[in-house]
Design a protein around this motif. Structure first.
Motif, PDB file in Angstrom:
ATOM      1  N   HIS A  36     -10.158  -7.199  14.031  1.00 37.59           N
ATOM      2  CA  HIS A  36     -11.303  -6.863  13.174  1.00 37.59           C
ATOM      3  C   HIS A  36     -12.214  -8.070  13.041  1.00 37.59           C
ATOM      4  O   HIS A  36     -11.744  -9.201  12.959  1.00 37.59           O
ATOM      5  CB  HIS A  36     -10.826  -6.422  11.787  1.00 37.59           C
ATOM      6  N   ASP A  38     -14.709  -9.595  10.552  1.00 40.10           N
ATOM      7  CA  ASP A  38     -15.030  -9.452   9.136  1.00 40.10           C
ATOM      8  C   ASP A  38     -15.344 -10.824   8.543  1.00 40.10           C
ATOM      9  O   ASP A  38     -14.572 -11.772   8.733  1.00 40.10           O
ATOM     10  CB  ASP A  38     -13.839  -8.823   8.404  1.00 40.10           C
ATOM     11  N   ASN A  39     -16.474 -10.922   7.850  1.00 37.90           N
ATOM     12  CA  ASN A  39     -16.876 -12.172   7.193  1.00 37.90           C
ATOM     13  C   ASN A  39     -16.927 -13.336   8.181  1.00 37.90           C
ATOM     14  O   ASN A  39     -16.406 -14.415   7.921  1.00 37.90           O
ATOM     15  CB  ASN A  39     -15.940 -12.478   6.020  1.00 37.90           C
ATOM     16  N   ASN A  59     -16.255  -4.283  14.680  1.00 42.21           N
ATOM     17  CA  ASN A  59     -17.119  -5.082  13.809  1.00 42.21           C
ATOM     18  C   ASN A  59     -17.181  -4.447  12.423  1.00 42.21           C
ATOM     19  O   ASN A  59     -17.744  -3.378  12.252  1.00 42.21           O
ATOM     20  CB  ASN A  59     -18.530  -5.196  14.393  1.00 42.21           C
ATOM     21  N   ARG A  60     -16.617  -5.121  11.442  1.00 39.77           N
ATOM     22  CA  ARG A  60     -16.648  -4.628  10.067  1.00 39.77           C
ATOM     23  C   ARG A  60     -17.666  -5.396   9.220  1.00 39.77           C
ATOM     24  O   ARG A  60     -17.786  -5.143   8.026  1.00 39.77           O
ATOM     25  CB  ARG A  60     -15.258  -4.738   9.451  1.00 39.77           C
ATOM     26  N   ASP A  61     -18.381  -6.318   9.862  1.00 36.67           N
ATOM     27  CA  ASP A  61     -19.457  -7.040   9.167  1.00 36.67           C
ATOM     28  C   ASP A  61     -20.705  -6.176   9.129  1.00 36.67           C
ATOM     29  O   ASP A  61     -20.848  -5.230   9.901  1.00 36.67           O
ATOM     30  CB  ASP A  61     -19.784  -8.349   9.902  1.00 36.67           C
ATOM     31  N   ASP A  62     -21.624  -6.557   8.255  1.00 38.01           N
ATOM     32  CA  ASP A  62     -22.887  -5.812   8.180  1.00 38.01           C
ATOM     33  C   ASP A  62     -23.972  -6.436   9.049  1.00 38.01           C
ATOM     34  O   ASP A  62     -25.133  -6.075   8.943  1.00 38.01           O
ATOM     35  CB  ASP A  62     -23.351  -5.678   6.723  1.00 38.01           C
ATOM     36  N   ILE A  63     -23.574  -7.376   9.917  1.00 34.80           N
ATOM     37  CA  ILE A  63     -24.511  -7.964  10.884  1.00 34.80           C
ATOM     38  C   ILE A  63     -23.882  -7.886  12.276  1.00 34.80           C
ATOM     39  O   ILE A  63     -22.660  -7.781  12.404  1.00 34.80           O
ATOM     40  CB  ILE A  63     -24.882  -9.422  10.537  1.00 34.80           C
ATOM     41  N   HIS A  65     -22.376  -8.705  16.045  1.00 35.50           N
ATOM     42  CA  HIS A  65     -21.539  -9.719  16.685  1.00 35.50           C
ATOM     43  C   HIS A  65     -21.292  -9.296  18.130  1.00 35.50           C
ATOM     44  O   HIS A  65     -21.546  -8.146  18.502  1.00 35.50           O
ATOM     45  CB  HIS A  65     -20.191  -9.865  15.970  1.00 35.50           C
ATOM     46  N   ASP A  79     -22.875  -3.460  16.429  1.00 41.03           N
ATOM     47  CA  ASP A  79     -23.341  -3.260  15.057  1.00 41.03           C
ATOM     48  C   ASP A  79     -22.141  -2.888  14.192  1.00 41.03           C
ATOM     49  O   ASP A  79     -21.019  -2.746  14.680  1.00 41.03           O
ATOM     50  CB  ASP A  79     -24.402  -2.158  15.020  1.00 41.03           C
ATOM     51  N   THR A  80     -22.366  -2.702  12.914  1.00 43.77           N
ATOM     52  CA  THR A  80     -21.300  -2.345  11.982  1.00 43.77           C
ATOM     53  C   THR A  80     -20.543  -1.118  12.476  1.00 43.77           C
ATOM     54  O   THR A  80     -21.144  -0.114  12.861  1.00 43.77           O
ATOM     55  CB  THR A  80     -21.884  -2.078  10.583  1.00 43.77           C
ATOM     56  N   ASP A  81     -19.216  -1.224  12.497  1.00 41.20           N
ATOM     57  CA  ASP A  81     -18.274  -0.179  12.919  1.00 41.20           C
ATOM     58  C   ASP A  81     -18.262   0.089  14.422  1.00 41.20           C
ATOM     59  O   ASP A  81     -17.512   0.953  14.873  1.00 41.20           O
ATOM     60  CB  ASP A  81     -18.494   1.130  12.152  1.00 41.20           C
TER      61      ASP A  81
END
Length: 111
Positions: A36, A38-39, A59-63, A65, A79-81
């Motif tokens: 995951h 995250d952060n 990707n569990r971040d809101d930006i 990666h 993107d997210t998810d």
């Protein structure tokens, strides 16, 4: 000794074929692993796996990666998810990072 009629034979054959098809798929999934994002961190940061294992990054971040191992694999921007999967077919150490945030790193050790 009981003789099977056509219907019973067809049912037993169908069950046997279904079981044969499902068993290998279940075994393959048991070895798959998840990472995951995250952060701004890959969690877990290091995995030890066997050859043939598929790793899926989510990707569990809101930006956005990425997941990049130079010369080996590269995800699209996630993107997210969004998810990216890679199946490791060779033993070795696979260092990877996010090309958008190079301080984000991880390692996959394949035996």
């Amino acid at each position: 000794m009981k003789t099977l009629n056509r219907r019973d034979f067809g049912v037993q054959l169908g069950l046997a074929l279904a079981a044969a098809m499902l068993l290998p798929a279940t075994k393959a999934r048991a070895d798959d692993m998840d990472v995951h994002i995250d952060n701004f961190v890959f969690q877990p940061a290091e995995l030890k796996i066997k050859v043939g294992t598929t790793v899926t990054w989510t990707n569990r971040d809101d930006i956005p990666h990425t997941v990049v191992s130079a010369g080996r694999f590269r995800s699209k921007t996630l993107d997210t998810d969004d998810k990216f999967s890679f199946t490791f077919t060779n033993a070795g150490e696979y260092k990877y990072f996010c090309s958008l945030h190079p301080h984000m790193t991880g390692m996959i050790k394949v035996e």
